[in-house]
Design a protein around this motif. Structure first.
Motif, PDB file in Angstrom:
ATOM      1  N   LEU A  27      43.022  24.350  50.559  1.00  0.00           N
ATOM      2  CA  LEU A  27      43.112  23.411  51.678  1.00  0.00           C
ATOM      3  C   LEU A  27      41.783  23.245  52.394  1.00  0.00           C
ATOM      4  O   LEU A  27      41.519  22.199  52.992  1.00  0.00           O
ATOM      5  CB  LEU A  27      44.161  23.898  52.685  1.00  0.00           C
ATOM      6  N   GLN A  28      40.949  24.277  52.359  1.00  0.00           N
ATOM      7  CA  GLN A  28      39.687  24.248  53.101  1.00  0.00           C
ATOM      8  C   GLN A  28      38.721  25.265  52.515  1.00  0.00           C
ATOM      9  O   GLN A  28      39.122  26.348  52.105  1.00  0.00           O
ATOM     10  CB  GLN A  28      39.958  24.604  54.566  1.00  0.00           C
ATOM     11  N   GLY A  29      37.440  24.896  52.456  1.00  0.00           N
ATOM     12  CA  GLY A  29      36.402  25.828  52.031  1.00  0.00           C
ATOM     13  C   GLY A  29      36.096  25.767  50.547  1.00  0.00           C
ATOM     14  O   GLY A  29      36.602  24.922  49.807  1.00  0.00           O
ATOM     15  N   ARG A  30      35.246  26.703  50.126  1.00  0.00           N
ATOM     16  CA  ARG A  30      34.860  26.795  48.728  1.00  0.00           C
ATOM     17  C   ARG A  30      34.653  28.263  48.365  1.00  0.00           C
ATOM     18  O   ARG A  30      34.413  29.112  49.222  1.00  0.00           O
ATOM     19  CB  ARG A  30      33.593  25.997  48.445  1.00  0.00           C
ATOM     20  N   GLY A  31      34.714  28.547  47.073  1.00  0.00           N
ATOM     21  CA  GLY A  31      34.519  29.923  46.622  1.00  0.00           C
ATOM     22  C   GLY A  31      34.751  30.029  45.132  1.00  0.00           C
ATOM     23  O   GLY A  31      34.656  29.041  44.394  1.00  0.00           O
ATOM     24  N   HIS A  32      35.062  31.220  44.671  1.00  0.00           N
ATOM     25  CA  HIS A  32      35.394  31.406  43.260  1.00  0.00           C
ATOM     26  C   HIS A  32      36.440  32.505  43.126  1.00  0.00           C
ATOM     27  O   HIS A  32      36.651  33.305  44.048  1.00  0.00           O
ATOM     28  CB  HIS A  32      34.152  31.743  42.422  1.00  0.00           C
ATOM     29  N   THR A  33      37.087  32.507  41.990  1.00  0.00           N
ATOM     30  CA  THR A  33      38.079  33.527  41.666  1.00  0.00           C
ATOM     31  C   THR A  33      37.725  34.146  40.327  1.00  0.00           C
ATOM     32  O   THR A  33      37.410  33.434  39.365  1.00  0.00           O
ATOM     33  CB  THR A  33      39.491  32.919  41.602  1.00  0.00           C
ATOM     34  N   LEU A  34      37.742  35.470  40.274  1.00  0.00           N
ATOM     35  CA  LEU A  34      37.568  36.202  39.018  1.00  0.00           C
ATOM     36  C   LEU A  34      38.949  36.434  38.404  1.00  0.00           C
ATOM     37  O   LEU A  34      39.834  36.970  39.060  1.00  0.00           O
ATOM     38  CB  LEU A  34      36.881  37.541  39.271  1.00  0.00           C
ATOM     39  N   VAL A  35      39.134  35.997  37.170  1.00  0.00           N
ATOM     40  CA  VAL A  35      40.394  36.196  36.446  1.00  0.00           C
ATOM     41  C   VAL A  35      40.073  36.931  35.156  1.00  0.00           C
ATOM     42  O   VAL A  35      39.421  36.365  34.267  1.00  0.00           O
ATOM     43  CB  VAL A  35      41.101  34.856  36.153  1.00  0.00           C
ATOM     44  N   ASN A  36      40.475  38.185  35.079  1.00  0.00           N
ATOM     45  CA  ASN A  36      40.132  39.037  33.932  1.00  0.00           C
ATOM     46  C   ASN A  36      38.638  38.954  33.606  1.00  0.00           C
ATOM     47  O   ASN A  36      38.227  38.829  32.452  1.00  0.00           O
ATOM     48  CB  ASN A  36      40.957  38.666  32.709  1.00  0.00           C
ATOM     49  N   LEU A  52      50.573  35.379  34.462  1.00  0.00           N
ATOM     50  CA  LEU A  52      51.360  36.596  34.633  1.00  0.00           C
ATOM     51  C   LEU A  52      50.527  37.835  34.311  1.00  0.00           C
ATOM     52  O   LEU A  52      49.952  37.946  33.238  1.00  0.00           O
ATOM     53  CB  LEU A  52      52.567  36.518  33.694  1.00  0.00           C
ATOM     54  N   PHE A  53      50.413  38.766  35.276  1.00  0.00           N
ATOM     55  CA  PHE A  53      49.797  40.076  35.113  1.00  0.00           C
ATOM     56  C   PHE A  53      48.304  40.026  34.797  1.00  0.00           C
ATOM     57  O   PHE A  53      47.745  40.954  34.206  1.00  0.00           O
ATOM     58  CB  PHE A  53      50.531  40.895  34.051  1.00  0.00           C
ATOM     59  N   ALA A  54      47.631  38.949  35.191  1.00  0.00           N
ATOM     60  CA  ALA A  54      46.177  38.862  35.004  1.00  0.00           C
ATOM     61  C   ALA A  54      45.477  39.409  36.249  1.00  0.00           C
ATOM     62  O   ALA A  54      45.872  39.118  37.384  1.00  0.00           O
ATOM     63  CB  ALA A  54      45.757  37.420  34.757  1.00  0.00           C
ATOM     64  N   TRP A  55      44.419  40.202  36.056  1.00  0.00           N
ATOM     65  CA  TRP A  55      43.631  40.692  37.180  1.00  0.00           C
ATOM     66  C   TRP A  55      42.906  39.518  37.836  1.00  0.00           C
ATOM     67  O   TRP A  55      42.351  38.657  37.151  1.00  0.00           O
ATOM     68  CB  TRP A  55      42.603  41.715  36.700  1.00  0.00           C
ATOM     69  N   HIS A  56      42.892  39.477  39.163  1.00  0.00           N
ATOM     70  CA  HIS A  56      42.202  38.384  39.848  1.00  0.00           C
ATOM     71  C   HIS A  56      41.761  38.801  41.246  1.00  0.00           C
ATOM     72  O   HIS A  56      42.331  39.702  41.864  1.00  0.00           O
ATOM     73  CB  HIS A  56      43.088  37.137  39.920  1.00  0.00           C
ATOM     74  N   GLN A  57      40.721  38.120  41.714  1.00  0.00           N
ATOM     75  CA  GLN A  57      40.156  38.367  43.039  1.00  0.00           C
ATOM     76  C   GLN A  57      39.560  37.069  43.563  1.00  0.00           C
ATOM     77  O   GLN A  57      38.795  36.401  42.873  1.00  0.00           O
ATOM     78  CB  GLN A  57      39.074  39.454  42.968  1.00  0.00           C
ATOM     79  N   TRP A  94      37.977  44.652  30.480  1.00  0.00           N
ATOM     80  CA  TRP A  94      38.499  43.293  30.512  1.00  0.00           C
ATOM     81  C   TRP A  94      39.195  42.951  29.201  1.00  0.00           C
ATOM     82  O   TRP A  94      40.132  42.151  29.181  1.00  0.00           O
ATOM     83  CB  TRP A  94      37.369  42.305  30.780  1.00  0.00           C
ATOM     84  N   GLU A  95      38.770  43.534  28.084  1.00  0.00           N
ATOM     85  CA  GLU A  95      39.456  43.294  26.816  1.00  0.00           C
ATOM     86  C   GLU A  95      40.884  43.822  26.885  1.00  0.00           C
ATOM     87  O   GLU A  95      41.821  43.176  26.419  1.00  0.00           O
ATOM     88  CB  GLU A  95      38.693  43.963  25.667  1.00  0.00           C
ATOM     89  N   ARG A  96      41.036  45.003  27.477  1.00  0.00           N
ATOM     90  CA  ARG A  96      42.374  45.564  27.653  1.00  0.00           C
ATOM     91  C   ARG A  96      43.212  44.663  28.580  1.00  0.00           C
ATOM     92  O   ARG A  96      44.405  44.432  28.334  1.00  0.00           O
ATOM     93  CB  ARG A  96      42.256  46.967  28.252  1.00  0.00           C
ATOM     94  N   GLN A  99      44.544  41.733  26.654  1.00  0.00           N
ATOM     95  CA  GLN A  99      45.648  42.135  25.787  1.00  0.00           C
ATOM     96  C   GLN A  99      46.955  42.249  26.562  1.00  0.00           C
ATOM     97  O   GLN A  99      48.030  41.900  26.073  1.00  0.00           O
ATOM     98  CB  GLN A  99      45.317  43.461  25.105  1.00  0.00           C
ATOM     99  N   GLU A 100      46.866  42.731  27.795  1.00  0.00           N
ATOM    100  CA  GLU A 100      48.074  42.951  28.596  1.00  0.00           C
ATOM    101  C   GLU A 100      48.620  41.660  29.205  1.00  0.00           C
ATOM    102  O   GLU A 100      49.830  41.492  29.326  1.00  0.00           O
ATOM    103  CB  GLU A 100      47.781  43.967  29.697  1.00  0.00           C
ATOM    104  N   SER A 101      47.727  40.734  29.585  1.00  0.00           N
ATOM    105  CA  SER A 101      48.196  39.489  30.205  1.00  0.00           C
ATOM    106  C   SER A 101      48.372  38.358  29.206  1.00  0.00           C
ATOM    107  O   SER A 101      49.063  37.380  29.486  1.00  0.00           O
ATOM    108  CB  SER A 101      47.212  39.041  31.296  1.00  0.00           C
TER     109      SER A 101
END
Length: 245
Positions: A27-36, A52-57, A94-96, A99-101
């Motif tokens: 809705l507002q701003g900018r940034g980035h997200t790390l996904v696996n 589903l079940f992916a690491w993210h920040q 990250w390879e693991r 495999q999990e997600s």
């Protein structure tokens, strides 16, 4: 589930993953997200999908507070007794994680991509579809467009839905209740509720539908009932006619 999240300038959320899919509408701003371990940059109007079940920040890289609407299938996984959430910084491999997600697939929809897509005429207006290529898709994200003075079909389905209004104004009929909306609003459609969308403005409405239809489809429970040509009235008089989606 729907919620609103803010991230202060130079701030970030925790590295985490959960047993549900989530959708983030900026809705507002900018940034980035790390996904696996992969970086996806976003700004106002973009939509991010976390498999589903992916690491993210999520990270705010701008000078103003980031604000985004968050939608997920977490309540249904809670109901089934299988929901879990983990936090770890950083994951050991990250390879693991892949495999999990499973395959990460399509994670980001840029604003121009989903608001100016190739619209296909449907009974409820026009939609544009995207393939996300997840291992276990539990949600469906469908951008939709309704022309001025157009009324969609009265329908209901065996899945919840959250509808984010990107452009225009109008109202939705939820069973017997009229809900007026405009740009920036979110409408929640409960499970099995009759609903119909109407554009009352001078420009086409554009909205993003986020539903749990993918999970119900996996459980062989996804059904739909539509009444073409129904333009208001007593929905209790409508007869059940559920069919596979």
């Amino acid at each position: 589930a729907w919620g609103l999240t803010e991230i202060l300038p130079s701030g970030s959320g925790p590295m985490h993953r959960q047993l549900c899919e989530s959708t983030m509408f900026v809705l507002q701003g900018r940034g980035h997200t790390l996904v696996n371990g992969r970086k996806f940059e976003w700004e106002k109007g973009d939509i991010l999908f976390v498999p589903l079940f992916a690491w993210h920040q999520h990270v705010n890289t701008g000078r103003e507070t980031v604000r985004y609407a968050r939608m997920s299938t977490a309540p249904l996984f809670h109901y089934l007794g299988v929901y879990r959430e983990e936090r770890l910084d950083p994951p050991p491999s990250w390879e693991r994680a892949d495999q999990e997600s499973g395959p990460i697939g399509k994670v980001i929809l840029k604003r121009d991509e989903w608001t100016r897509g190739n619209w296909e005429s449907q009974g409820e207006g026009a939609t544009t579809l995207f393939e996300f290529d997840y291992r276990i898709p539990t949600t469906r994200q469908i951008p939709s467009r309704i022309e001025p003075d157009q009324i969609g079909n009265m329908h209901r389905h065996a899945s919840e839905a959250q509808i984010f209004i990107y452009q225009g104004k109008g109202f939705s009929t939820l069973n017997h209740v009229r809900v007026d909306w405009e740009e920036g609003d979110v409408i929640r459609v409960p499970l099995f509720a009759w609903h119909q969308h109407t554009n009352t403005g001078d420009v086409p409405t554009i909205h993003m539908k986020n539903t749990s239809a993918g999970l119900y489809n996996r459980l062989s429970m996804l059904m739909r009932d539509a009444k073409k040509g129904f333009k208001g009235g007593d929905v209790s008089m409508l007869k059940d006619d559920f069919k596979p989606y």
